[in-house]
Design an enzyme around this catalytic site. Structure first.
Site, PDB file in Angstrom:
ATOM      1  CD  GLU A  21      -1.883  -2.512   1.592  1.00 31.17           C
ATOM      2  OE1 GLU A  21      -0.674  -2.699   2.076  1.00 31.17           O
ATOM      3  OE2 GLU A  21      -2.769  -3.306   1.446  1.00 31.17           O
ATOM      4  CG  HIS A  73     -10.420  -6.973   8.170  1.00 24.25           C
ATOM      5  ND1 HIS A  73      -9.175  -7.353   8.870  1.00 24.25           N
ATOM      6  CD2 HIS A  73     -10.233  -7.000   6.861  1.00 24.25           C
ATOM      7  CE1 HIS A  73      -8.493  -7.968   7.837  1.00 24.25           C
ATOM      8  NE2 HIS A  73      -9.089  -7.792   6.563  1.00 24.25           N
TER       9      HIS A  73
END
Lengths: 379, 328
Positions: free
Chosen positions: B60, B129
């Site tokens: 990322e 998450h």
């Protein structure tokens, strides 16, 4: 003078240009250090003294429109590119006439006119940016290369490894120059690195990596000339580890007590500036008077730069509210136009979204399918 | 007007903008051959090719930073983060580079880039998450932050974000992607920085954004049955906040409930409360109420997960408190 055994492959003009630029950086940095102790420059101020060959050799080996960017030891590269010394000094002074209007300071010199895309203050943070600039060149089918500097300690950042992987996989035209001055701030690189030879890390990504003598401007010049041709031929990125040495501390705040006087004395014998001068003299391409003239011109130039910075006003308070968000229709600031009133003609221009035709097939379908197939067979 | 799912509206916006401007590319994990982890990029690889729909390694920071660099020299990248939880790895590039390039360069550079992906709870995914992280990004000058709730806004705001010359952070939602709504065809651009009164009302203003919008609308329906008229103001853009729209609604209803999926401390709602107390203090008939995610990490167990998040009953209770009608 005795004629040299082998004629120099370098022109007098190139050698004297390199000498002039290295001496300009040396003199500029000596004066910057002095102005720091006088309180005219504040914050962090990382001098380039000793590393001049690492900025100048590569700059002469690439085209003016190639991209370059660096970490926070970033006074040397823009001066090599041709930035206005007074405006760089003014930036260090925090004055409105600096390249970034005094908003960036010593660590953030940007001169887009000369394709110098900045000094970055987070260790390794510029490494992905450089790959992206090279990506853009590839995307637009230009033959431009990007040269990105980083320090030895940045080699231990995840950013480097993530970027090398992509740059190599996508064969991006980027030359990474690790300025290995052997110390990450006060920590010898071998103390924190399992593999202190940084160039070896390229091999993990099937990428070209080589050590280079960073104390010799001609060696740096040759290495980058070769690397640039490699990149322009579409062969992918190159990592050069320039082994160099800073004659001063990490920053002006660092007395560098972690290394011995004798070590510094020994390294000073390797000074790249007298080395180039001696070479040029031995080749019979210049005489002492040529260097004396350059020295005097550079000293006067740097004196004028300090004077310019010192006499410049601070940025106006209205500047606080500018340059955070780009408003619709707002133009980019061209520093030399803004400060010196000169017409800047080589500002980067990019094709519009309608003009641009992207022809690059980054991952051909057959190649992707083959990789899929191989992954399947391995199970 | 055609009805589309939120993900289809995003897909349409991407396709239209990529057609319009060859400088726009999409990069992210699984965006190409897999057609997107949430199918937002369905069909785009075949249409635009592998240099414009790019399957990135799971890096990322790497592909986020690479795209910031591409934006510095004239491209207009759209960076898909599989979720905003993973984008925390790229925060250095977003915050220290993208948000500061214009400033550090003294106005020489601009960074037209969109970072987008789902935020908030996806459903039974536990603590790593399930975070609603928009407040983190709204904190930084130099960024714009958007969180559309409806398919139409998703399309119109993504198109505006791609055309914007600043870094834009876009929060979508795993639980929004399959929701349907009417979406105008073709050139439909919703300007950034403008909130939207999604339901008119007179007794109380419920301020919200993103997925919480649906709980607020549900609560407003229930309240209407009891004769309470709730206005629902969808902020849509979280930086810059639309102060004018917030104050106009407060001056109309004099009572406010702010509903936020994220945590209360240093949340967006806290800043909205500050705007209201400093600029519309005399218009308030009651303290401003906040409904937020509980100040704990998200659990996997269904009952704990549900209890952690705002829902319509919690919003209804907060509205009644603001109306001094508790227990009524």
């Amino acid at each position: 003078m005795e004629a040299p055994a082998v004629a120099s492959p370098y022109s007098k003009d190139l050698l004297l240009t390199m000498y002039r630029k290295m001496y300009l950086i040396r003199r500029f940095e000596e004066r910057a250090g002095q102005q720091y102790t006088l309180g005219k420059i504040a914050g962090f101020c990382h001098l380039y003294i000793g590393q001049e060959a690492v900025a100048v050799g590569p700059n002469e080996a690439i085209r003016p429109d190639d991209y370059m960017l660096s970490a926070y030891r970033d006074h040397g590269q823009p001066l090599a590119r041709g930035s206005d010394a007074g405006m760089v000094m003014a930036e260090l002074f925090g004055r409105g006439t600096g390249y970034s209007k005094g908003k960036g300071g010593s660590m953030h010199v940007f001169d887009i006119e000369h394709h110098f895309y900045g000094g970055y203050g987070i260790v390794g943070g510029q490494i992905p940016l450089a790959a992206g600039m090279a990506f853009a060149s590839r995307y637009r089918n230009e033959d431009r290369v990007t040269v990105c500097y980083f320090g030895d300690a940045a080699a231990n950042q995840g950013a480097l490894h993530e970027t090398f992987n992509m740059a190599s996989k996508w064969k991006l035209p980027v030359i990474y120059i690790c300025e290995n001055n052997r110390y990450g701030m006060g920590t010898a690189i071998a103390r924190t690195s399992a593999v202190p030879e940084i160039y070896k890390r390229a091999s993990a990504y099937d990428m070209r990596g080589e050590p280079v003598d960073g104390m010799d401007v001609l060696t740096m010049y040759e290495a980058v000339k070769d690397a640039a041709a490699w990149c322009r031929a579409g062969k992918g990125p190159v990592l050069l580890e320039a082994n160099t040495y800073r004659f001063r501390g990490h920053s002006m705040a660092d007395p560098a007590t972690y290394r011995s006087k004798s070590e510094v004395e020994e390294e000073r014998k390797n000074d790249p500036i007298p080395k180039l001068r001696d070479y040029t003299l031995k080749q019979g391409l210049a005489v002492d008077a040529d260097f004396e003239r350059i020295d005097e011109e550079v000293k006067a130039l740097v004196d004028a730069a300090v004077k310019f910075a010192d006499e410049s006003p601070e940025p106006s308070l209205e500047e606080l509210w500018r340059d955070t968000i780009v408003e619709p229709g707002e133009e980019d600031v061209r520093p030399r136009e803004r400060v010196l009133g000169v017409k800047v003609t080589n500002w980067p221009k990019y094709p519009t979204g309608q003009e641009l035709k992207v022809t690059w097939d980054l991952e051909p379908r057959a190649q992707a399918e083959l990789a899929d197939k191989k992954a399947g067979l391995s199970h | 007007m055609p009805e589309l799912m939120y993900r289809e509206a995003l897909n349409q916006a991407l396709a239209e903008e990529m057609e319009r401007d060859a400088n726009v590319y999409l990069i992210g994990e699984e965006v190409g051959r897999y057609n997107g982890a949430f199918k937002v990029s369905q069909g785009l690889l075949d249409r635009f090719g592998s240099a414009r729909i790019i399957d990135a390694p799971i890096s990322e920071l790497g592909f986020g930073g690479l795209s910031v660099g591409a934006a510095m020299v004239g491209l207009r990248p759209v960076v898909e983060m599989m979720t905003w939880n993973f984008a925390i790895l790229a925060m250095d590039q977003i915050v220290n580079n993208a948000a500061k390039l214009r400033h550090m360069s003294g106005g020489q550079l601009r960074c037209p880039i969109v970072f987008r992906g789902p935020g908030g709870a996806g459903g039974r995914l536990s603590s790593q998450h399930s975070q609603a992280l928009e407040a983190n990004y709204a904190h930084f000058p130099g960024l714009k932050v958007i969180a559309p709730a409806t398919p139409a806004d998703a399309k119109g705001m993504l198109k505006a974000a791609i055309r914007d010359d600043n870094p834009v952070i876009m929060f979508e939602g795993e639980r929004l992607y399959a929701l349907k709504g009417e979406v105008p065809e073709g050139e439909y651009v919703v300007p950034l920085g403008k909130a939207d009164v999604k339901r008119e009302g007179t007794d109380v203003t419920i301020i919200t954004w993103s997925r919480m919008y649906y709980f607020c609308m549900q609560a407003a329906e229930e309240l209407a049955k009891e004769g309470i008229s709730a206005e629902v103001l969808d902020l849509r853009t979280l930086r810059p906040l639309d102060e004018e729209a917030i104050l106009a609604s407060v001056r109309k209803t004099n009572r406010v409930v702010i509903v936020e999926e994220g945590w209360a401390l240093a949340g967006i709602g806290a800043s909205v409360v500050d705007i209201i107390q400093s600029k519309a203090f005399d218009d308030l008939d009651a303290p401003v109420e906040r409904v937020t995610g509980l100040d704990v990490n998200m659990s996997y167990a269904a009952n704990l997960e549900n209890a952690t998040q705002p829902d319509a009953p919690k919003i209804i209770a907060a509205v009644k408190k603001a109306l001094y009608r508790q227990g009524a």
